[in-house]
Design an enzyme around this catalytic site. Structure first.
Site, PDB file in Angstrom:
ATOM      1  N   LYS A  25       0.765  -1.110   0.052  1.00 18.21           N
ATOM      2  CA  LYS A  25      -0.034  -0.139  -0.109  1.00 18.21           C
ATOM      3  C   LYS A  25       0.859   1.254   0.118  1.00 18.21           C
ATOM      4  O   LYS A  25       0.704   2.188  -0.872  1.00 18.21           O
ATOM      5  CB  LYS A  25      -0.747  -0.050   1.260  1.00 18.21           C
ATOM      6  N   MET A 106      -5.339  -6.687   9.077  1.00 18.90           N
ATOM      7  CA  MET A 106      -5.244  -5.657   9.796  1.00 18.90           C
ATOM      8  C   MET A 106      -6.094  -4.454   9.348  1.00 18.90           C
ATOM      9  O   MET A 106      -6.099  -4.202   8.442  1.00 18.90           O
ATOM     10  CB  MET A 106      -3.811  -5.434   9.996  1.00 18.90           C
ATOM     11  N   ARG A 339      -3.463  -1.158  -6.739  1.00 14.34           N
ATOM     12  CA  ARG A 339      -2.619  -2.534  -6.777  1.00 14.34           C
ATOM     13  C   ARG A 339      -2.932  -3.205  -7.740  1.00 14.34           C
ATOM     14  O   ARG A 339      -4.231  -3.167  -8.426  1.00 14.34           O
ATOM     15  CB  ARG A 339      -2.946  -3.382  -5.587  1.00 14.34           C
ATOM     16  N   SER A 771      10.154 -42.784 -26.564  1.00 17.10           N
ATOM     17  CA  SER A 771       9.195 -42.023 -26.166  1.00 17.10           C
ATOM     18  C   SER A 771       9.151 -42.502 -24.460  1.00 17.10           C
ATOM     19  O   SER A 771       9.215 -43.700 -24.168  1.00 17.10           O
ATOM     20  CB  SER A 771       7.839 -42.309 -26.722  1.00 17.10           C
ATOM     21  N   CYS A 839       5.772 -39.224 -23.061  1.00 14.71           N
ATOM     22  CA  CYS A 839       4.019 -39.571 -22.884  1.00 14.71           C
ATOM     23  C   CYS A 839       3.608 -39.602 -21.670  1.00 14.71           C
ATOM     24  O   CYS A 839       4.643 -39.886 -20.626  1.00 14.71           O
ATOM     25  CB  CYS A 839       3.666 -40.576 -23.691  1.00 14.71           C
ATOM     26  N   TYR A 859       9.370 -33.400 -28.260  1.00 12.87           N
ATOM     27  CA  TYR A 859       7.889 -33.215 -28.048  1.00 12.87           C
ATOM     28  C   TYR A 859       7.471 -33.838 -26.564  1.00 12.87           C
ATOM     29  O   TYR A 859       8.080 -34.427 -26.087  1.00 12.87           O
ATOM     30  CB  TYR A 859       7.050 -33.909 -29.022  1.00 12.87           C
TER      31      TYR A 859
HETATM   32  P1  ADP Z   1      -7.642  -2.104   3.324  1.00 15.89           P
HETATM   33  O1  ADP Z   1      -6.331  -2.666   3.404  1.00 15.89           O
HETATM   34  O2  ADP Z   1      -8.706  -2.953   4.126  1.00 15.89           O
HETATM   35  O3  ADP Z   1      -8.289  -1.917   1.958  1.00 15.89           O
HETATM   36  P2  ADP Z   1      -7.242   0.677   3.535  1.00 15.89           P
HETATM   37  O4  ADP Z   1      -6.133   1.092   4.442  1.00 15.89           O
HETATM   38  O5  ADP Z   1      -7.185   0.665   1.988  1.00 15.89           O
HETATM   39  O6  ADP Z   1      -7.590  -0.871   4.085  1.00 15.89           O
HETATM   40  O7  ADP Z   1      -8.523   1.570   4.110  1.00 15.89           O
HETATM   41  C1  ADP Z   1      -9.740   1.230   3.749  1.00 15.89           C
HETATM   42  C2  ADP Z   1     -10.617   2.520   3.450  1.00 15.89           C
HETATM   43  O8  ADP Z   1     -10.561   3.475   4.273  1.00 15.89           O
HETATM   44  C3  ADP Z   1      -9.997   2.938   2.131  1.00 15.89           C
HETATM   45  O9  ADP Z   1     -10.537   2.268   1.155  1.00 15.89           O
HETATM   46  C4  ADP Z   1     -10.701   4.327   2.156  1.00 15.89           C
HETATM   47  O10 ADP Z   1     -11.834   4.367   1.725  1.00 15.89           O
HETATM   48  C5  ADP Z   1     -10.549   4.791   3.300  1.00 15.89           C
HETATM   49  N1  ADP Z   1      -9.424   5.429   3.712  1.00 15.89           N
HETATM   50  C6  ADP Z   1      -8.308   5.242   4.003  1.00 15.89           C
HETATM   51  N2  ADP Z   1      -7.330   5.950   4.141  1.00 15.89           N
HETATM   52  C7  ADP Z   1      -8.046   7.267   4.049  1.00 15.89           C
HETATM   53  C8  ADP Z   1      -7.823   8.882   3.926  1.00 15.89           C
HETATM   54  N3  ADP Z   1      -6.551   9.273   4.009  1.00 15.89           N
HETATM   55  N4  ADP Z   1      -8.870   9.501   3.782  1.00 15.89           N
HETATM   56  C9  ADP Z   1     -10.103   9.122   3.484  1.00 15.89           C
HETATM   57  N5  ADP Z   1     -10.478   7.716   3.281  1.00 15.89           N
HETATM   58  C10 ADP Z   1      -9.266   7.043   3.875  1.00 15.89           C
HETATM   59 MG    MG Z   2      -7.471  -0.541   0.733  1.00 17.02          MG
END
Ligand code: ADP
Ligand code: MG
Ligand code: MG
Length: 882
Positions: A25, A106, A339, A771, A839, A859
């Protein structure tokens, strides 16, 4: 304490190649920032800091806390906001992010920095009191769950209760006063459950939140997940601290998730969903039903345009389909995550093909992006994803695809019922080679015993038939002709559906989608053909299989097993007469009857291959496989004795004597293969006549000359080969002379015994091709009989890692593969024209195919349904090796 190492990176400093430090992330946020895309500013605390946290005894080292503080000060200046301020507060999100994404492991905390003071500041600054208190109650809830470990339902129950109390369907219907009331309740929950007051100091909130994310790396769920997915426990997770943006500031705000292409079909069209006036987690939480992203055009057209543009930039930058999270705050688009998107097999193939055609990636990349299993998955009949199904049991997904039909408990009956045009699912404890006709007749197979490589599974995969194996929840009562599972009883004749891709057993018949190569798949495979060096042939014993394989791109037949022709119901009696014959005359009679039938079989097969090479293996299995089972016969004779039916009894007794006579303690190592050919030459002679008659007929009538390869099985000694070669040549030459036709043909041998490998240099002097029969070669090299090994100890061996991989599934490079390589090299040294192939099941397995490429075989040959897989795997082997 101070340190040389950098533990905190702002999004401006990071980049994709720092992924091991920043996690997926964090690296994505940095990369997007670097591209100039609108990302709310923030920092990533590295995975190394996570490890330090554990070294320090589950606490953040002081200098990291200070580092975070320093960054915050900088951020406050840049944003012109103050953390915890009662006028214009800075709010943050704290987000975990490991190197390999671990879904749901998490949690994220939003709106951090709110307290009883700053919530007023937020209300003042935005002029929206309801919004501010909504943020605060969300924050207490998330912080309570993630950091203070209060059980989630305690909060959500209070929310639901309140909604019911005030008659609100939707949380948007709650007023400021409701929210304030809820906040009080939430604080009380925190006090009761966590025995602390909800922390009011923003810095304390932040540090404990970061520590909670690091701590969650070693929660039980995370550890189990890593164990299950072979992820290293030392990697650690990173934490991202990011400025909040708000999707819940009215109807010009919102949040959503988009894929740059459809992850299910691969269609090149923005796919996803969004919610107006919502914060991110509302989408996943399912509190409100999100809208299709296509309608976003209508609600916020300008933002939609911008979103399309930005997603294209990201896809081009990553050169792959992206899964993107975004939030819109008062008409301003922000990106929160990107991602590489997960996708179905179908989508993977289409996306790779399309991207290569669009010039986004080259063909080699496209070929490497598709997994061989993707190709296999899209080849089989599938259960319509829209269908409603009732799953009654789950076994091993032994052979992919779906099959529906009437439950039938015996192979014979399956064959009969299928002859009447009914679809059948063969259900049994396990299958044996004698049940082949039942498997052939059935749409699919369900067994209650046996694993992924049990006979039923292997045969079903070979035939491209769906199979679910080892479904031990199902109890079959053969007497009552029914099976039970839990409290469901299914009688013979009732319909079920099996999903060999998931192992599911489903009550009733469900809608299916037909199997064929999609246009994209054909395109990808055509490219594969232009890269691969290995030829891909097929194992086919009849015209139907040959035709299917040809459609899938087989370049010839690498193994045509003649014994399956002997097994068909109308032939077994003739074969039995042949085996039991007591005079030369009787024997000739039976052979004369078989010859035209065999000839007909070959004609069909050769015609399908339109002149491409066909390797026909002469009879291989021990003859008693065609006779009734010994113990069953003993039982029958005993019954007849009791009844006193003399004439029938004498007949059966004679048969019994013969069967007893032919019984072997180790049939696999017994009287079979070329040993039969040497001692009972008439059978091979008949077969050779049938082969050549079929080929000459096709040549004279259709002008199609088959590239014939006659293969002698189970040779271990050059003399065996020479004796048979001479016989085959004599018959062939005589026949060709009769019709006055020139036809090139090769005589070669199956190499399936270690001694044949060790003497390959001698054999290659006389043989034109090798073969490798790697199934028998694996058995004889390991000294395992496959059935006994898989039935008794191999499973344990694999479990305890005595051996790493099932050698019957993946060619054993260290032993069997070495023999293959040795025999190939030494054979080619004396005979540079020697054609070499493999084969057997390994020929369709990607890792084994890579080995064959490495050994420079000519082959691989595999079952028709593996042909497309093998074409791709062969191309990948070539691309990866150069
Ligand atoms: P996950 O790994 O479960 O996708 P994220 O860290 O991507 O968790 O957060 C989940 C959601 O929280 C995101 O999709 C977003 O919509 C919201 N979020 C996270 N950070 C922010 C931010 N800085 N401002 C607004 N929304 C946020
Ligand atoms: Mg997310
Ligand atoms: Mg063999």
């Amino acid at each position: 304490m101070c340190s040389e190492k950098k533990y905190i990176y702002s999004f401006e400093e990071g980049s994709l190649d720092l992924k091991p430090l920043l996690g997926g992330k964090g690296a994505g946020l940095s990369e997007m920032t670097g591209l100039g895309l609108p990302v709310p500013p923030g920092v990533t605390v590295t995975t190394e800091a996570c490890n330090l946290y554990y070294e320090t005894g589950e606490e953040l080292p002081q200098f990291i806390k200070e580092g975070i503080q320093d960054y915050l000060t900088e951020l406050e200046e840049n944003m012109d906001k103050k953390f915890g301020d009662d006028a214009n507060p800075l709010l943050l999100s704290v987000r975990s992010g490991a190197i390999i994404s671990m879904p749901g492991m998490m949690d994220t905390i939003l709106n951090l920095g709110l307290n009883d003071q700053s919530v007023k500041g937020l209300a003042k600054e935005t002029g929206d009191e309801r919004f501010a208190y909504d943020c605060y109650r969300r924050f207490i809830q998330m912080f309570g769950e993630v950091v203070l470990k209060v059980e989630a339902y305690k909060f959500s129950r209070k929310l639901d209760d309140l909604k019911e109390e005030v008659g609100a369907d939707n949380d948007l219907d709650l007023t400021v006063d409701h929210l304030k009331e809820l906040i009080d309740k939430f604080k009380r929950i925190v006090k009761e459950e966590a025995e602390v007051s909800f922390p009011q100091d923003p810095m304390e909130q932040l540090i404990t939140a970061v520590e909670a994310v690091f701590g969650s790396w070693n929660n039980k769920r995370a550890i189990i997940y890593r164990d299950a997915h072979d992820i290293d426990h030392d990697l650690g997770t990173a934490v991202n601290i990011q400025t909040m943006v708000f999707g819940n500031m009215g109807n010009d705000s919102g949040t959503g998730v988009v894929f740059t292409r459809n992850p299910s079909t691969g269609e090149n069209k923005l796919y996803g969903e969004y919610l107006l006036n919502a914060q991110g987690e509302d989408i996943v939480a399912g509190i409100r039903t999100p809208e299709d992203i296509q309608t976003f055009k209508d609600s916020l057209p300008e933002v939609y345009e911008q979103l399309v543009e930005v997603t294209q930039i990201l896809e081009e930058h990553y050169q792959d389909m992206q899964d993107i999270e975004f939030t819109v705050e008062k008409g301003q688009l922000y990106l929160l995550q990107t991602r590489t998107g997960k996708r179905t097999a179908k989508a993977a193939i289409k996306i790779a093909a399309d991207m290569a055609e669009e010039g986004l990636i080259d063909r080699e990349q496209a070929l490497l992006r598709v997994e061989p299993e993707h190709v296999e998955k899209v080849l089989h009949r599938q259960i319509d994803p829209e269908a409603e199904i009732e799953v009654i049991a789950k076994g091993l997904p032994a052979s992919p695809g779906a099959a529906a039909g009437k439950v039938i408990f015996s192979a014979d009956k399956a064959e009969k019922v299928a002859e009447n045009g009914e679809k059948v699912v063969l259900v049994s404890l396990e299958t044996t080679p004698e049940d082949i006709h039942g498997v052939l007749a059935a749409e699919g197979v369900l067994t209650t015993r046996g694993g992924m490589t049990s006979h039923a599974a292997v045969v079903a995969r070979g035939m491209g038939k769906p199979a679910v194996c080892g479904c031990d929840l199902i109890k079959i009562d053969f007497e009552a002709k029914e099976f039970t599972v839990g409290d469901t009883t299914v009688e013979e004749g009732e319909r079920i559906t099996i999903n060999g891709g998931t192992g599911e057993v489903i009550l009733g018949k469900v809608e299916m989608t037909e199997a064929k190569l999609s246009e994209e798949c054909k395109r990808i495979l055509k490219w594969a053909d232009s890269y691969k060096e290995l030829q891909v042939r097929t194992n086919a014993d009849n015209g139907t299989d040959a035709s299917k394989a040809f459609e899938f791109g087989a370049e010839g037949i690498g193994l045509c097993r003649t014994e399956h022709m002997f097994m068909a119901a109308d032939r077994v009696p003739i074969v039995q007469r042949l085996i039991l014959s007591e005079s030369a005359q009787e024997k000739q009679g039976a052979l004369a009857e078989l010859e035209p039938i065999q000839c007909q079989d070959f004609e069909e097969i050769f015609a399908e291959m339109e002149g491409r090479p066909v390797t026909v293996r002469l009879l291989d299995p021990p003859l008693h496989e065609f006779l009734p089972n010994l113990s069953e016969l003993v039982e029958e004779v005993t019954k007849l004795r009791v009844k006193g039916e003399q004439e029938e009894l004498r007949k059966k007794e004679k048969l019994l004597r013969k069967v007893k006579n032919m019984d072997e303690s180790n049939p696999m190592l017994g009287f079979r293969g070329c040993r039969l050919g040497i001692l009972i030459p008439e059978i091979y002679e008949m077969q050779v006549r049938a082969i050549f008659k079929a080929a000459t007929k096709l040549a004279t009538e259709e002008g199609v000359k088959t590239e014939l390869e006659v293969m002698i099985p189970l040779v271990s000694e050059l003399n065996e080969f020479e004796i048979l070669r001479e016989k085959i040549e004599k018959v062939a030459e005589q026949l060709l002379a009769e019709v006055d036709l020139e036809l090139d043909y090769k005589i070669g041998t199956m190499i399936e015994l270690p001694r044949a490998c060790m003497t390959a240099d001698q054999i290659a002097e006389k043989a034109e091709f090798f073969s490798f029969g790697t199934n028998d070669l694996t058995q004889t090299t390991f000294g395992f009989s496959r059935d006994d090994a898989e039935g008794k100890f191999l499973h344990e061996y694999l479990e305890r890692e005595v051996i790493k991989e099932n050698p019957f599934v993946t060619l054993d490079a260290a032993g069997v593969g070495k023999l293959v390589n040795l025999a190939t090299e030494s054979g080619r040294q004396v005979n540079s024209d020697l054609k070499v192939g493999i084969c057997g099941e390994h020929g369709g397995e990607p890792k084994s195919i890579a080995l064959c490429h490495q050994y420079e075989l000519d082959y691989v040959s595999c079952s028709p349904y593996r042909v497309p897989v093998a074409r791709l795997a062969a191309a990948q082997a070539k691309i990866r090796n150069s």
